[in-house]
Every structure is written in structure tokens, then in C-alpha cells.
Design an enzyme around this catalytic site. Structure first.
Site, PDB file in Angstrom:
ATOM      1  N   ASP A   1     -31.859 -34.319 -19.700  1.00 40.90           N
ATOM      2  CA  ASP A   1     -30.915 -35.181 -19.965  1.00 40.90           C
ATOM      3  C   ASP A   1     -29.526 -34.184 -20.227  1.00 40.90           C
ATOM      4  OD1 ASP A   1     -29.725 -37.809 -20.389  1.00 40.90           O
ATOM      5  OD2 ASP A   1     -29.131 -36.984 -22.225  1.00 40.90           O
TER       6      ASP A   1
ATOM      7  N   LYS B   1     -26.012 -33.723 -17.797  1.00 38.13           N
ATOM      8  CA  LYS B   1     -24.827 -33.814 -18.213  1.00 38.13           C
ATOM      9  C   LYS B   1     -23.891 -32.492 -17.792  1.00 38.13           C
ATOM     10  CE  LYS B   1     -25.859 -36.849 -22.102  1.00 38.13           C
ATOM     11  NZ  LYS B   1     -25.777 -37.046 -23.534  1.00 38.13           N
TER      12      LYS B   1
END
Length: 918
Positions: free
Chosen positions: A774, A778
């Protein structure tokens, strides 16, 4: 035989044709006046049907003496001359057919007249509702030799007979019914003559249809007089003189009309006059009508003749709307319009007045007021010389007063290099159009003279195209003209406002609103007066365009039709936030957010007007249907009454993310916290961003990186102002921030992870957070925003999931086995503490070296990254401007509420871009 039959009909059934056959009687209460006139009708009918038309014009004159007033023509009583008073003491009222449609409505009209405190009043009255149509139907049936004209005439008689019985009594009733039956007997004879001839002239037709006004005016005058008020009724054929024109219209002769009015008033002085609308006479004393909207025109002419203070048009709407309320539900009543604005709006189909109605009153600066007879509390719309921007009592700065549309048009484009600099080309084009009798609605020509395009009604375009093809056949064959093209299925959108002439940027605002609604413009026209800007659009885009521009000029709310995809933690939180804020946004910020659909992976809920967000969970269970993303998209975007559509993807589904490109191509705005699209394959990301930049369709994804924190917008602000990114470093995971902020002292790593899971900070399977994927997504999003062309696979990621546990079957098994590996993390923490440092899981974008990394790092306890608490995120931007001391953004970076708040912020940003006030 035909002539003999016609003569027999006239002589046997129509004693009114002879002046001596008229009954002589004096009616109580009415002053004697010569209101029974002789109206020369068309010439005698011919012997042979083939010569009907010519003989009607050339044959022996037939004079018909029709008693059009209850006054006795035989009374020979001298009347003292009375000068016609003119000026502000007069108020003119006009009541349409709907206003006098029933006996009760006629009583209401009388009450309005009586309650008006003006010194003198002239009332123009139409025929009762539907009566004019019934009279035209009589004529059509008679000339078609349809015997049902007799029963149709009986229906007209019964309508007025029953109304009179409700309204009148005594001598008034007897007198009116006698006159009514007398008129109907005359009409029956005339219709019989038309039936025999199978033909009717315009003057015959006008004489017949005008009876509805005669009867309604007489009934209303009786009702007013019952209150003991002096009142006369006027057959306006004795006063209004008009000259027919070739365009099926008439031009008033004001000089002659004023002379006749002075004569009429000298014989019938009164403070209240009930005048017939719609009907008039030619200079040859032949009855005629004022054609379309004739009663309004009558009122305007009378207002000018009396130099009245005001003309009030009573109708069944509250006034003039800023747009058609059937198409724009938020359309508002305009308190004031200038003559020019009303003229422009009425030409383009707005339900205002016919343009010619305004001409007589403009001469004397007489205001026209549109009022609703069924809502007397509504102030209506005032049309006058100049008008301030007043919408529902509030001054508005918008230079555009209103919008109007015309549908069912086609564009004709005449194009060719041989047109440039050739005098007479435009004249030849429009001469050919005139020859086929087509009406040109709008013309547009570029200064290059390479083409001329114009709009005509779609029903006329075939004849126009054929005429142009024939007229320019030689030029087309020689190549001087390249084509005569027809573009069907068009509509016109017109923006009208007197202040447009002095306000720069109106056109830019108008076309920007259309562009943002993804609407293409086919042609544009604007006159040098700048009161009107006209655009030609696809017919299917017309309503959406009208809504878009109406919203943009602050006349209604900025409305967005939204579809929420994924009512899970984030989606549910967003829906609840919308529920709590939607009313405030409407009232205070002029933003109308309507959730038209909610869909999950299995069930979806659709609404035509907007889902009640206070019950969305209940409704999804009760009325939900099988989820179908394509059907869902079509439903949300297919509502043409809402110009803007936005789909909000609150999932983490790559299949949903793959639809973004198609949605943007269709003009659907996309808002999402889903990272899959921006961190997926580079070529698809670049294609998506290119499309976003090329169109006015927006794609917002602030929440993909920092939940509710302004990370992406801060980065864009730096780049757009010319700063150069050197390095971006940050703690991007609220979950991992919480874990390492609490991984202190003697606490074990597995204990802190379990605590974070229990508190709801982690995904259902904590490995999704501990893997670092995750954070890597980003990092790749920020790297690409910074201009780096990296794939997700280019980012090295240090996973925190022990290798033996990566293949564990379930999250429960993983949590059970995780304590076995606490020793390794404890050693990392001890080494950091001995160096007065802390552990932080960070992502780094190294713009100088064109790379990125995700890993566990150690930071000095004085470093900003060491000062975090809870689940806060922190991101440091090192740039050429912020080189010595990085620009830091810090705040909560995890949780459904803050992520939903970030998405909500993007929705409001979209509304601002679409024209909502900031």
C-alpha cells in the site's frame, strides 16, 4: 342551383342580413351607442364551385348587419361630446381564456377589476377557454362538408348558455340569452353557406371566430355592473384599425384607431370599459383578428391609445421564469425584465409575450406586468424600459437574465471557396430559402466567407436543401461550392441579458459551462447589441446544456448527479457525511449533490430523483437489485435533467479502476481513494492523465495518498508554481505509523499489531498493511505526479511480514504465529534505541536519481518523523525552494472517516470547478 340554395339559405335563415329585420329594443342600464355596425363581408358566392375563390372577390357585395352589442342601433339620442382622458389614471388589464374559463373564474375576474383602485380601468377579455379553438373547428367542419358542425355549434351555445345561467339573472340574463341565440342563429346560417360552397375566406373566418370575445365581454360587463359600478363594453372592431401584412400578421393604424376611440368614448363615457381582445377591423371596416397572441396585442395597443399607467397581463403562471421550469426545476421568477430582454426571450420560445406585444407600449414607456390570477400573492414580472437584476427579491450580479431554447431544428451549411469575396452569395442563398417559405431562425458566418450556416425548422429543411441544390447546381458542379450539408436533430440555446453588453467574459463563462458539461457547440451567433448569445447544440444535449448554463450563472444550484461505488467502510462514511451536510450545501453554498445510485459488488440501489440518504441502508436492503456496473453507470449518467455526473469509487477494486478511462470519455467525472488506477501499468496511467488534461472532465484522487491530507494538491501546487521536487519522504501508512509509534518499551511487535487490528486501523488481514504494498502504491503515485516514469515493480519494498508467514492460509493463523518472530523486531528496536533513534516505516521518492524505495528506517529522536503520535501521517517535501528545511504536511492518515472526508473535499472541489460559488 348552388347559388339558388345559398340565396335561399341567406334569405330564409338570416333575417339579420337586412337592417330592417333587426329587433329594436332599448336595454335597461346601457347608454345608447352605435355599437351595432355594418361589416362588409366577402362578395357573394359563385354559381360554380370552380370559380368560388375569384367570385368571392369580384361578385356582388353582400353587407351583413350583425348586432354585436346589446345597445339599440335605432336609438336617436344626442350625446354631448366627451373628450377622451389619457394618462396615468388608466390601468389596463388583460384576462386570457384560462382566466375566464368557467363562471366562477369570471366572477374572480370581476372581483379583481372592482378591487383595483385605479381611477379608470380598461379590461381586455379573451374568449372563454377553448372557445376560439371550437369556433375554428366549426369553420373547418363546415367547409369540409362535415354535418357535425351543427352539433358543434350547439356545444358552443350550451357552454355560454350554462355560464350565463350561473352568472346572471333577471333582465340581464334574458337580454344576454336573447342576443346569444340571435348570434348563434346568424352563425348557423353563415356556416350553412360555407358548407354549401365548401370554401371560406379569411374575412369570413375572422368574423366567425371573433364571437367568443363578444360573448365573454358582454357577460363580464353584466357581472361588474351587478355591483352597482358604471361599466360599458366595447366591441374593439369599432375602434382598432389594423392593416394586414403579407406575413399573416397585422400592423395597427394608431392614428385612425385613436380617432375612432375618441369618437367611441364620446358616445360611451365610462370609468370601466370591458373590451374584446383578439378582434379588430381593416381600414375597409372588414372584421379581422390580431392573429397569434392577439388578446395580449390588443391590450398593448389599448394601453398605448389610452397612455395607460400600466398593462397587466393575467395568466396562469407566476411570472417569467429564468428558464423553462419543466426543464430546469430550479428556475426562478424574474421580478423585472427590460423590453429588449423580454423581446429576446419570447422570440426564443420562452413563455413571455409575443415580441409584437411589446412594441406599442415601448413607445410610451408603459410597463407590462405578468401576474398569476390563481396566485394573487405572487408579485409577477414587470417588463419596462430598464430592469435591475432582481431574482425573487434579491439583487443578483449575473449579467444573464434567463435562458430559452428552441427544439426540432436543423442546420444548413453552404460551403465553398468560391463564396469568398463574391457579392450576392448570401442574397442568393436566402432568396432561395424565402421562395420555399422557410423561416430562418439563426444565421452564422465566419469572416473568411468560406461558409454560411443557418438554422431552420426541421420540417422545412428538406425543401430548403432541395431549393439550394437547384439554385447552386452550376456552382456545385464547377466546384465553386463544395457542399450544401444538412445537420439534423439540433436545438438552439439562447442566453439573454441586457447587462451582457457591458460585462466582459460572459461568452467565456457560458461556453466554459457547456464545455464542463461535455457539450459540443455546432454554431454560434451574437448580435452587436450583445443582448443575446445563441448556440446550436445536439438536440439530446439541450436540456443538460440548459441546466449547466443556468447553474453557472447563479440562477440555480450547481447540481451533480452522483453514483457511489462501494458502500463499505469508506463509502458508508461518505454517504453519512453527505446526509449530514447536503441541506447546508444547498442553502448556503448553492450546491445540490444528488446521489442517484449506490452499488456494491452484489446489490445496487437506483433512484430517478435522488436517494434519501437518511434511509440509504434500509432502502438498499429493501429495494436493491442485482448489481450491474454498466447499467448503474447508464442510470446515473443518463439523467438529462442534471448536467453534471460524477462517479465516486470507494473500492480497492482494479476492475472498477479499469473503467475510469471510458467514464472520462463519456464526460463522467471520477473521484476516488482507490489507488489501483494511478499505481497500475504506466501506459494506462499516462493515457488516463492525458485524457484528463485534454478534456473538461475531472479526475480527482487526493485521498489515494494521504486520506484527508492535502498531499497531491500540495505537490501539484509546488510544480505548477515552478518549484522542482528533489525528494519526497514520508510515513504514508496510518496503520504502520500507529504500530511503530506504540512499539516502545517492552511491548512486543505482535502485541501492537493485534492492538491496531482490534482498533480497526489495519485491513482485515494485517499482512496487507505489513507487506508495504500500500505504501509502495502511494510512493509510485507521488513519483508519477513528480514526473518520474516508474512502474510499481521498480520500487524496492521491505516487507514486515516474516517469510514463513507469507503463505499462511488465514489472517487468524497469521496472528497466532506472528509472536514467534517478535525477537527480530525487538532487536531492531533495541539497536535504534541505543543510538537514540526510533524506527519508522517510510516511503521515499528520490527525484534526482529517478527512483523510489519503501523500507524501515531509523530517525533521530529530534527528527519530525520521531514526533508522531497515534496514526498520524507525515510527508516532507524537499524542493529547490524548501531545500534547507523541507515543507512538511502532517495529520491523521488512516480511518474511514478521514478518508471519506478527503473524498468529500474532492467532490466539493469538483462543484467549485463546475461553477459553484467559492
Amino acid at each position: 342551383m348552388l347559388m339558388a340554395a345559398f340565396s335561399a339559405t341567406i334569405s330564409g335563415s338570416s333575417r339579420f342580413l337586412s337592417p330592417t329585420s333587426l329587433p329594436k329594443r332599448k336595454i335597461s342600464g346601457f347608454s345608447p351607442s352605435p355599437q351595432c355596425r355594418s361589416f362588409p363581408l366577402p362578395k357573394a358566392f359563385p354559381l360554380s364551385r370552380s370559380n368560388i375563390s375569384s367570385r368571392l372577390e369580384r361578385g356582388k357585395s353582400l353587407t351583413i348587419h350583425a348586432q354585436t352589442s346589446v345597445s339599440d342601433i335605432s336609438v336617436e339620442k344626442s350625446v354631448d361630446e366627451v373628450n377622451l382622458p389619457q394618462g396615468d389614471m388608466w390601468a389596463v388589464h388583460k384576462f386570457g381564456g384560462t382566466c375566464v374559463g368557467t363562471s366562477q373564474r369570471i366572477k374572480n375576474v370581476a372581483d379583481i377589476i372592482i378591487s383595483d383602485d385605479s381611477e379608470r380601468k380598461l379590461v381586455v377579455i379573451s374568449a372563454m377557454s377553448k372557445v376560439t379553438d371550437m369556433m375554428y373547428d366549426l369553420i373547418n367542419k363546415a367547409q369540409s362538408r362535415d354535418d357535425s358542425y351543427v352539433s358543434a355549434l350547439d356545444a358552443v351555445l350550451e357552454k355560454h348558455n350554462s355560464t350565463a345561467l350561473d352568472l346572471l339573472d333577471g333582465d340581464d340574463l334574458a337580454t344576454f340569452l336573447s342576443q346569444l341565440h340571435h348570434d348563434v342563429s346568424n352563425l348557423k346560417a353563415m356556416l350553412r353557406a360555407i358548407y354549401i360552397a365548401g370554401h371560406v375566406t379569411a374575412s369570413f373566418s375572422d368574423f366567425v371566430v371573433g364571437h367568443g370575445e363578444l360573448w365573454s365581454a358582454q357577460m363580464l360587463s353584466y357581472v361588474v355592473r351587478k355591483s352597482g359600478i358604471d361599466c360599458k363594453w366595447m366591441d374593439t372592431r369599432e375602434v382598432l384599425i389594423v392593416n394586414p401584412t403579407s406575413s399573416n400578421q397585422v400592423d395597427p393604424d394608431f392614428t385612425e384607431s385613436e380617432r375612432k376611440l375618441e369618437k367611441w368614448f364620446s358616445q360611451n363615457p365610462s370609468k370601466i370599459i370591458i373590451a374584446t381582445g383578439f378582434i379588430a377591423s381593416t381600414p375597409q371596416n372588414i372584421p379581422t383578428t390580431l392573429k397569434r397572441d392577439g388578446s395580449d396585442f390588443s391590450a398593448a395597443i389599448m394601453g398605448a391609445l389610452f397612455r395607460a399607467r400600466q398593462v397587466t397581463i393575467w395568466t396562469d403562471v407566476d411570472g417569467v421564469y429564468s428558464a423553462d421550469p419543466r426543464k430546469v426545476s430550479e428556475a426562478v421568477i424574474l421580478r423585472k425584465l427590460s423590453y429588449q430582454e423580454a423581446w429576446e426571450m419570447s422570440y426564443f420560445g420562452a413563455n413571455v409575450l409575443h415580441p409584437r406585444t411589446i412594441i406599442p407600449v415601448m413607445r410610451y414607456d408603459i410597463p407590462i406586468v405578468i401576474r398569476n390570477i390563481f396566485n394573487l400573492s405572487a408579485p409577477g414580472t414587470k417588463i419596462c424600459r430598464s430592469a435591475s437584476d432582481d431574482v425573487d427579491g434579491q439583487n443578483v450580479d449575473s449579467p444573464v437574465k434567463g435562458f430559452a431554447t428552441i427544439d426540432n431544428l436543423a442546420l444548413v451549411n453552404v460551403e465553398g471557396t468560391g463564396m469568398a469575396g463574391v457579392p450576392g452569395t448570401a442574397s442568393a442563398i436566402f432568396s432561395a430559402v424565402k421562395d420555399v417559405g422557410a423561416n430562418v431562425i439563426m444565421i452564422s458566418q465566419a469572416s473568411s466567407e468560406h461558409s454560411v450556416c443557418f438554422a431552420v425548422p426541421e420540417k422545412e429543411v428538406k425543401a430548403v436543401a432541395e431549393a439550394l441544390q437547384s439554385r447552386f447546381r452550376q456552382a456545385l458542379d464547377a466546384g465553386r461550392l463544395s457542399q450544401v450539408a444538412v445537420i439534423p436533430n439540433c436545438s438552439i440555446l439562447a442566453a439573454v441579458g441586457q447587462k451582457m453588453a457591458s460585462t466582459p467574459g460572459v461568452s467565456a463563462t457560458l461556453f466554459n459551462a457547456l464545455a464542463k458539461a461535455n457539450i459540443n457547440i455546432r454554431a454560434i451567433a451574437q448580435g452587436c447589441s450583445e443582448y443575446n448569445i445563441t448556440a446550436v447544440l445536439k438536440r439530446e444535449d439541450c436540456i443538460r446544456a440548459l441546466r449547466a448554463v443556468h447553474s453557472r450563472f447563479y440562477l440555480s444550484r450547481t447540481t451533480i448527479a452522483m453514483g457511489i461505488i462501494g458502500p463499505g467502510l469508506i463509502g458508508a462514511a461518505l454517504l453519512d457525511q453527505l446526509r449530514d451536510q447536503v441541506a447546508v450545501l444547498k442553502e448556503e453554498f448553492n450546491i445540490d449533490l444528488r446521489v442517484m445510485g449506490i452499488t456494491g459488488s452484489r446489490t445496487m440501489l437506483l433512484s430517478e430523483v435522488g436517494i434519501d440518504l437518511s434511509r440509504w441502508r434500509e432502502l438498499l436492503k429493501q429495494k436493491g437489485q442485482v448489481a450491474d456496473l454498466e447499467k448503474f453507470t447508464q442510470h446515473v449518467h443518463g439523467n438529462h435533467f442534471i448536467p453534471n455526473t460524477a462517479l465516486v469509487d470507494c473500492t480497492a477494486d482494479s476492475n472498477v479502476a479499469s473503467c475510469y478511462h471510458d467514464w472520462l470519455c463519456k464526460g463522467i467525472h471520477v473521484i476516488t481513494p482507490n489507488k489501483k488506477a494511478n499505481s497500475g501499468p504506466l501506459d494506462k496511467y499516462l493515457k488516463l492523465r492525458a485524457l484528463q488534461r485534454q478534456s473538461y472532465t475531472h479526475y480527482f484522487y487526493e485521498a489515494t495518498v494521504g486520506a484527508g491530507l492535502p498531499i497531491v494538491s500540495t505537490l501539484r501546487g509546488l510544480l505548477e508554481t515552478g518549484d522542482r521536487i528533489l525528494r519526497i519522504e514520508g510515513i504514508f501508512s496510518g496503520t504502520l505509523s500507529y504500530i511503530f509509534n506504540n512499539f516502545t518499551g517492552t511491548r512486543t511487535f505482535s502485541e501492537v499489531v493485534a492492538e491496531a487490528k482490534e482498533a480497526g486501523y489495519t485491513e482485515p488481514d494485517p499482512r496487507d498493511d505489513l507487506s508495504g504494498t500500500d505504501v509502495a502504491r502511494k510512493v509510485i503515485i507521488l513519483a508519477r505526479e513528480s514526473g518520474l516514469k516508474l512502474e510499481l515493480s521498480d520500487i524496492p519494498v521491505q516487507t514486515l511480514v516474516p517469510e514463513p508467514l507469507r503463505a499462511t492460509a488465514s489472517a487468524e493463523d497469521f496472528m497466532k504465529q506472528l509472536p514467534q518472530f517478535d525477537t527480530d523486531m525487538a532487536k531492531e528496536r533495541q539497536d535504534a534505541e541505543e543510538s537514540r533513534e526510533v524506527l519508522r516505516y517510510v516511503g521515499v521518492v528520490d527525484a534526482i536519481n529517478q527512483k523510489g524505495v519503501v523500507e524501515l528506517r531509523r530517525y533521530n529522536k529530534s527528527h519530525p518523523f520521531a514526533q508522531l503520535s497515534g496514526s498520524d501521517n507525515i510527508i516532507a517535501f524537499t524542493t529547490t525552494r524548501y531545500k534547507e528545511q523541507p515543507l512538511i504536511v502532517r495529520g491523521p492518515g488512516a480511518g474511514a472517516q478521514v478518508t471519506a472526508g478527503g473524498v468529500f473535499s474532492d467532490i466539493l472541489r469538483l462543484a467549485s470547478y463546475l461553477g459553484a460559488p467559492s
